[in-house]
Design a protein around this motif. Sequence first.
Motif, PDB file in Angstrom:
ATOM      1  N   TYR A   1      31.966  32.113  39.286  1.00 22.63           N
ATOM      2  CA  TYR A   1      32.615  32.847  39.047  1.00 22.63           C
ATOM      3  C   TYR A   1      33.468  32.911  37.024  1.00 22.63           C
ATOM      4  N   LEU A   2      34.250  34.169  37.317  1.00 19.29           N
ATOM      5  CA  LEU A   2      34.527  34.434  35.445  1.00 19.29           C
ATOM      6  C   LEU A   2      35.957  33.987  35.756  1.00 19.29           C
ATOM      7  N   VAL A   3      37.123  33.661  34.985  1.00 15.16           N
ATOM      8  CA  VAL A   3      38.314  33.308  35.498  1.00 15.16           C
ATOM      9  C   VAL A   3      38.521  34.194  33.533  1.00 15.16           C
ATOM     10  N   ALA A   4      39.488  35.344  33.365  1.00 13.12           N
ATOM     11  CA  ALA A   4      39.374  36.053  32.567  1.00 13.12           C
ATOM     12  C   ALA A   4      40.319  36.758  32.423  1.00 13.12           C
ATOM     13  N   TYR A   5      41.204  37.130  31.229  1.00  8.83           N
ATOM     14  CA  TYR A   5      42.173  37.789  31.100  1.00  8.83           C
ATOM     15  C   TYR A   5      41.708  39.597  31.474  1.00  8.83           C
ATOM     16  N   ASP A   6      42.223  40.037  32.099  1.00 10.62           N
ATOM     17  CA  ASP A   6      41.724  42.035  32.660  1.00 10.62           C
ATOM     18  C   ASP A   6      42.845  42.436  31.462  1.00 10.62           C
ATOM     19  N   LEU A   7      42.757  43.308  30.547  1.00  8.67           N
ATOM     20  CA  LEU A   7      43.352  44.135  29.780  1.00  8.67           C
ATOM     21  C   LEU A   7      43.446  45.245  30.179  1.00  8.67           C
ATOM     22  N   GLY A   8      42.882  45.977  31.206  1.00 11.59           N
ATOM     23  CA  GLY A   8      43.291  47.118  31.446  1.00 11.59           C
ATOM     24  C   GLY A   8      44.305  46.975  32.724  1.00 11.59           C
ATOM     25  N   ARG A   9      44.310  45.790  33.355  1.00 11.16           N
ATOM     26  CA  ARG A   9      45.071  45.526  34.409  1.00 11.16           C
ATOM     27  C   ARG A   9      46.686  44.990  34.270  1.00 11.16           C
ATOM     28  N   GLU A  10      46.123  44.118  33.040  1.00 12.36           N
ATOM     29  CA  GLU A  10      47.436  42.774  31.804  1.00 12.36           C
ATOM     30  C   GLU A  10      47.938  42.357  32.298  1.00 12.36           C
ATOM     31  N   ASP A  11      47.101  41.211  33.258  1.00 13.98           N
ATOM     32  CA  ASP A  11      47.234  40.119  34.388  1.00 13.98           C
ATOM     33  C   ASP A  11      45.640  39.526  33.838  1.00 13.98           C
ATOM     34  N   TRP A  12      45.646  37.646  34.954  1.00 16.93           N
ATOM     35  CA  TRP A  12      44.668  37.387  34.779  1.00 16.93           C
ATOM     36  C   TRP A  12      43.848  37.555  36.481  1.00 16.93           C
ATOM     37  N   ARG A  13      42.797  37.364  35.972  1.00 21.45           N
ATOM     38  CA  ARG A  13      42.045  37.741  37.217  1.00 21.45           C
ATOM     39  C   ARG A  13      40.677  37.029  37.537  1.00 21.45           C
ATOM     40  N   THR A  14      39.882  36.490  38.298  1.00 27.00           N
ATOM     41  CA  THR A  14      38.674  36.495  38.475  1.00 27.00           C
ATOM     42  C   THR A  14      37.854  36.830  38.741  1.00 27.00           C
ATOM     43  N   PHE A  15      37.080  37.478  38.465  1.00 25.17           N
ATOM     44  CA  PHE A  15      35.583  37.736  38.817  1.00 25.17           C
ATOM     45  C   PHE A  15      34.630  37.355  39.122  1.00 25.17           C
ATOM     46  N   ARG A  16      33.785  37.278  40.812  1.00 28.70           N
ATOM     47  CA  ARG A  16      32.913  37.242  41.216  1.00 28.70           C
ATOM     48  C   ARG A  16      31.235  37.416  40.234  1.00 28.70           C
ATOM     49  N   VAL A  17      30.976  36.397  39.383  1.00 27.97           N
ATOM     50  CA  VAL A  17      29.447  37.224  38.628  1.00 27.97           C
ATOM     51  C   VAL A  17      28.534  37.563  38.971  1.00 27.97           C
ATOM     52  N   ASP A  18      27.697  37.265  40.417  1.00 27.39           N
ATOM     53  CA  ASP A  18      26.990  38.251  41.141  1.00 27.39           C
ATOM     54  C   ASP A  18      27.330  39.712  41.128  1.00 27.39           C
ATOM     55  N   ARG A  19      28.345  39.761  40.882  1.00 28.88           N
ATOM     56  CA  ARG A  19      29.311  41.035  41.425  1.00 28.88           C
ATOM     57  C   ARG A  19      28.841  41.957  39.753  1.00 28.88           C
ATOM     58  N   VAL A  20      28.824  41.182  39.038  1.00 32.78           N
ATOM     59  CA  VAL A  20      29.512  42.032  37.508  1.00 32.78           C
ATOM     60  C   VAL A  20      27.887  42.630  37.355  1.00 32.78           C
ATOM     61  N   ARG A  21      27.706  43.350  36.671  1.00 35.18           N
ATOM     62  CA  ARG A  21      25.936  44.246  35.692  1.00 35.18           C
ATOM     63  C   ARG A  21      26.481  44.660  34.501  1.00 35.18           C
ATOM     64  N   GLU A  22      25.901  44.583  33.399  1.00 34.26           N
ATOM     65  CA  GLU A  22      25.719  45.525  32.100  1.00 34.26           C
ATOM     66  C   GLU A  22      27.020  44.380  31.610  1.00 34.26           C
ATOM     67  N   PRO A  23      27.408  43.396  31.591  1.00 32.80           N
ATOM     68  CA  PRO A  23      27.919  42.876  30.407  1.00 32.80           C
ATOM     69  C   PRO A  23      27.843  42.925  29.094  1.00 32.80           C
ATOM     70  N   LEU A  24      28.898  42.972  28.156  1.00 31.22           N
ATOM     71  CA  LEU A  24      28.444  43.305  26.809  1.00 31.22           C
ATOM     72  C   LEU A  24      29.348  42.248  25.787  1.00 31.22           C
ATOM     73  N   ALA A  25      28.890  42.130  25.249  1.00 33.11           N
ATOM     74  CA  ALA A  25      29.807  41.004  23.960  1.00 33.11           C
ATOM     75  C   ALA A  25      30.262  42.085  23.095  1.00 33.11           C
ATOM     76  N   THR A  26      31.408  41.907  22.391  1.00 36.11           N
ATOM     77  CA  THR A  26      32.165  43.569  22.184  1.00 36.11           C
ATOM     78  C   THR A  26      31.955  43.515  20.432  1.00 36.11           C
ATOM     79  N   GLY A  27      31.663  41.935  20.520  1.00 28.72           N
ATOM     80  CA  GLY A  27      32.457  41.521  18.698  1.00 28.72           C
ATOM     81  C   GLY A  27      34.501  41.064  18.550  1.00 28.72           C
ATOM     82  N   VAL A  28      34.613  42.003  19.353  1.00 30.90           N
ATOM     83  CA  VAL A  28      36.091  41.663  18.937  1.00 30.90           C
ATOM     84  C   VAL A  28      36.746  39.823  19.521  1.00 30.90           C
ATOM     85  N   ARG A  29      36.885  39.619  18.440  1.00 30.13           N
ATOM     86  CA  ARG A  29      37.662  38.150  18.533  1.00 30.13           C
ATOM     87  C   ARG A  29      39.034  38.218  19.146  1.00 30.13           C
TER      88      ARG A  29
END
Length: 323
Positions: free
Chosen positions: A186-214
């Motif tokens: 699982y990934l624990v992350a702050y979802d900027l679109g939902r403006e809240d903390w979320r957990t994501f099952r990694v096996d449901r993630v596609r096309e992960p991209l590091a944006t370069g924004v710190r």
Amino acid sequence: MTTDTPARLLQLLSLLQTPREWPGGELADRLRVSRRTVRRDIDRLRELGYPVHATKGADGGYRLVAGKAMPPLVLDDEEAVAIAVGLRAGAGHAVEGVDEASVRALAKLEQVLPARLRHRVSTLQAATTPLTSGDGASIAPETLTVMAATVAGQERLRFAYRDKDGSESRRQTEPYRLVSTGRRWYLVAYDLGREDWRTFRVDRVREPLATGVRFTPRELPTGSAAEFLRRSIWRRQETYEFEVRFTGPVETVSAQVPAWLGVPEEDGAGGCVLRGSSGEPVEWLAVRLATAGCEFVVRSPGELVECVRELGARLSRAGAGPG
């Protein structure tokens, strides 16, 4: 004679990492330098934090020993490929005990692997099938390494996500931690679109991209990512409370039972009690408790008591042999 001091130090370090004692004369011959140069190079390695032990006398020599901290290692091609294949196999199947630290190590290793070695790693992994104890979905190791790199580098992560109902969405997140339950990542992350903390099952993630924004990490609502994940799973599933007493010590039980099930507490009678909540089927929990390596008694709920009783009877019949 080797005149390139950094290259010579790396060659010397590679020799010393072979588990044996090297006579000074043999090292000098290998490096094509004088014994005096070898002694100076040994001193340089010690200044860099490598604990090199020296023995005096005609048969004396040098060997690398365990120190207070882990110094950088020098790996040859075969060693690097072997380690990468092992880490990818474990990480991709969420093997219990292979946690975020292993994924961070994999991310660091693959970042510096030459292209020819990355190809060898991919080829070997494609040709092998690991036998794993978890029954969760497999994950592309590249997905985990991208996520681990963004967690470590505090870099925003963008990916496509499929919810449990099949709906697709694009997420922009500030990744906090990767958590393995022993069955899934699982990934624990702050979802900027939902403006809240979320957990994501990694096996449901596609096309992960590091944006370069710190970003500057936000404060997690709970004390740890594991606790946040546990509460998140409870909210999404129908859960039940359970209580189990083990005859073994806390240390033994803690090492065998997933932390997200709860933390065992000493009961003052030589055993410990595990209290927690689970959304897993009682059959799964019964089997998981049976593999803890200690005698135990289920106190509640009744469904789990009955399930353990039936499981015990079934295993007794299976162990009775023919007739």
